[in-house]
Design a protein around this motif. Structure first.
Motif, PDB file in Angstrom:
ATOM      1  N   ALA A 113      42.096  42.060  44.069  1.00  0.00           N
ATOM      2  CA  ALA A 113      42.861  41.347  43.050  1.00  0.00           C
ATOM      3  C   ALA A 113      43.059  39.866  43.398  1.00  0.00           C
ATOM      4  O   ALA A 113      43.088  39.021  42.511  1.00  0.00           O
ATOM      5  CB  ALA A 113      44.220  42.017  42.853  1.00  0.00           C
TER       6      ALA A 113
ATOM      7  N   LYS B 269      50.191  36.910  40.848  1.00  0.00           N
ATOM      8  CA  LYS B 269      49.253  36.142  40.004  1.00  0.00           C
ATOM      9  C   LYS B 269      50.018  35.245  39.037  1.00  0.00           C
ATOM     10  O   LYS B 269      49.663  34.070  38.862  1.00  0.00           O
ATOM     11  CB  LYS B 269      48.310  37.072  39.259  1.00  0.00           C
ATOM     12  CG  LYS B 269      47.254  37.646  40.188  1.00  0.00           C
ATOM     13  CD  LYS B 269      46.095  38.203  39.387  1.00  0.00           C
ATOM     14  CE  LYS B 269      44.862  38.296  40.268  1.00  0.00           C
ATOM     15  NZ  LYS B 269      43.781  39.006  39.588  1.00  0.00           N
TER      16      LYS B 269
ATOM     17  N   ILE C 210      50.929  42.820  42.216  1.00  0.00           N
ATOM     18  CA  ILE C 210      49.743  41.993  41.939  1.00  0.00           C
ATOM     19  C   ILE C 210      50.015  41.046  40.775  1.00  0.00           C
ATOM     20  O   ILE C 210      49.778  39.836  40.862  1.00  0.00           O
ATOM     21  CB  ILE C 210      48.509  42.883  41.644  1.00  0.00           C
ATOM     22  CG1 ILE C 210      48.060  43.604  42.925  1.00  0.00           C
ATOM     23  CG2 ILE C 210      47.361  42.049  41.059  1.00  0.00           C
ATOM     24  CD1 ILE C 210      46.987  44.644  42.721  1.00  0.00           C
TER      25      ILE C 210
END
Ligand SMILES: *Cc1c(COP(=O)(O)O)cnc(C)c1O
Length: 366
Positions: free
Chosen positions: A258, A361, A357
């Motif tokens: 990721a 981000k 994740i």
């Protein structure tokens, strides 16, 4: 809050501990012996010596291999303080040398540059769960007749060139502290293939008594014994180890896929000849990532994700080491400013991982 660590404990641990409590035999006994046997089998070593924590394992190992007051022991400044405190506890002098900036483990080239006539040993730390470069470390040690101690507190279940962590040097030390990959609250273990080291460590953890001759003291020793109910808990944990490591590796893989392409987020660098036990999943945050490391940590905390800096200051800066450190340890200092560890424990749910994740981000997009 999604916590950075959460041990995997269920009925097996609970009934194992209760069985020992009901037996009335609490102190070091058959369960500790059984644990030592199983643990040394896991590591492919001849001997195991259980202790009451990882620090006492390191202290006992330094004694076992014959380190004496005034000896110099080369180690990394980028580790938990216990590694270097154990050197002080035996009366020796820690000599800190810089780390490899990709793996955060001790740089063998820097070891060789800092060997003196007083150097007796090296303690290499498998930081975050990845073994240090033992092929080079052992080669240097052989050339200068030094002993190598493997601080494997974070790397239980990891491998190096297909060999188990713990068995990568002359003597290996583990910790079973509450946040480690397997735990009994507090505990430790020494493994080695050297019978003399094993016997000396056994005596040291039990007030210098020869195992066969109680109340006859060969030397100063300490009470570093583990209890039988803790050993029973560890025996249950040991059965889960393969699945715990596999789960940690799987989560780490998900994170790395990721984050790999996020500019300024440097994912863990795994060397081909090693497997990583992912005690921690640790990345570095550098420009052009939008936030600096500390800001990202606060951002995550506000959104219910615990992250921790292991470690915010390298050991050579602390005054109790009193080192007139001549080396500049730039890679260690840089790492202390940029690393951040996020939860990677086997209790994480699928949703937690996706949320972590997404949040990281987003922090870079806003
Ligand atoms: C945890 C740890 C230790 C010390 O272990 P304790 O059981 O807490 O005494 C030593 N070295 C490293 C690298 C550790 O992470």
């Amino acid at each position: 809050m999604i916590k950075i660590a959460h041990p995997l404990i269920n009925g097996e641990e609970i009934s194992a501990v209760t069985r020992v409590l009901r037996s009335g035999k609490l102190a070091q006994g058959h369960y500790v012996e059984k644990l030592e046997r199983q643990f040394s089998e896991l590591c492919d070593t001849s001997y195991g010596v259980a202790t009451n924590n990882g620090t006492s394992a390191l202290h006992s190992a330094l004694y076992a291999v014959g380190i004496e007051p005034g000896d110099e022991v080369i180690t990394t400044p980028f580790t938990f303080v216990a590694t270097a405190n154990a050197i002080l506890m035996i009366g020796a002098i820690p000599i800190f040398v810089d780390i490899d900036k990709k793996t955060y483990t001790i740089d063998p080239f820097q070891i060789e540059k800092n060997i003196t006539r007083k150097t007796k040993a090296i303690i290499a730390v498998n930081l975050y769960g990845q073994p240090a470069n033992f092929a080079e470390i052992n080669t240097i040690a052989k050339k200068y007749k030094l002993i190598v101690i493997e601080d494997a507190a974070q790397s239980i279940g990891a491998t190096y060139k297909k060999k188990m962590s713990g068995n990568l040097a002359d003597i290996g030390c583990f910790s079973f502290y509450a946040t480690k990959n397997i735990t009994c609250g507090e505990g430790g273990m020494i493994v080695t293939n050297n019978k003399d080291y094993c016997l000396r460590a056994r005596s040291f953890r039990n007030h210098g008594q020869n195992e066969k001759k109680r109340f006859f003291y060969e030397d100063l020793g300490y009470n570093y014994r583990l209890t039988d109910f803790q050993a029973a808990m560890l025996l249950a944990q040991l059965k889960k180890l393969p699945s715990i490591i596999a789960r940690r590796q799987k989560i780490a893989q998900t994170y790395t896929s990721a984050f790999e392409k996020t500019p300024g987020l440097i994912t863990p660098f795994c060397v081909d000849d090693r497997t990583h036990a992912y005690h921690q999943y640790t990345f570095s945050i550098v420009s052009p990532f939008k936030m600096v490391r500390n800001k990202l940590q606060v951002y995550l905390a506000r959104r219910g994700i615990e992250s921790i800096v292991y470690y915010p200051k390298s050991l050579h800066h602390f005054k109790h080491f009193d080192s007139d450190q001549k080396n500049s340890l730039q890679s260690a200092d840089k790492a202390a400013q940029t690393v951040l560890s996020i939860p990677v424990h086997p209790n994480l749910k699928k949703n937690d991982i996706a949320y972590i994740i997404k949040t990281i981000k987003n922090s870079n997009d806003t």
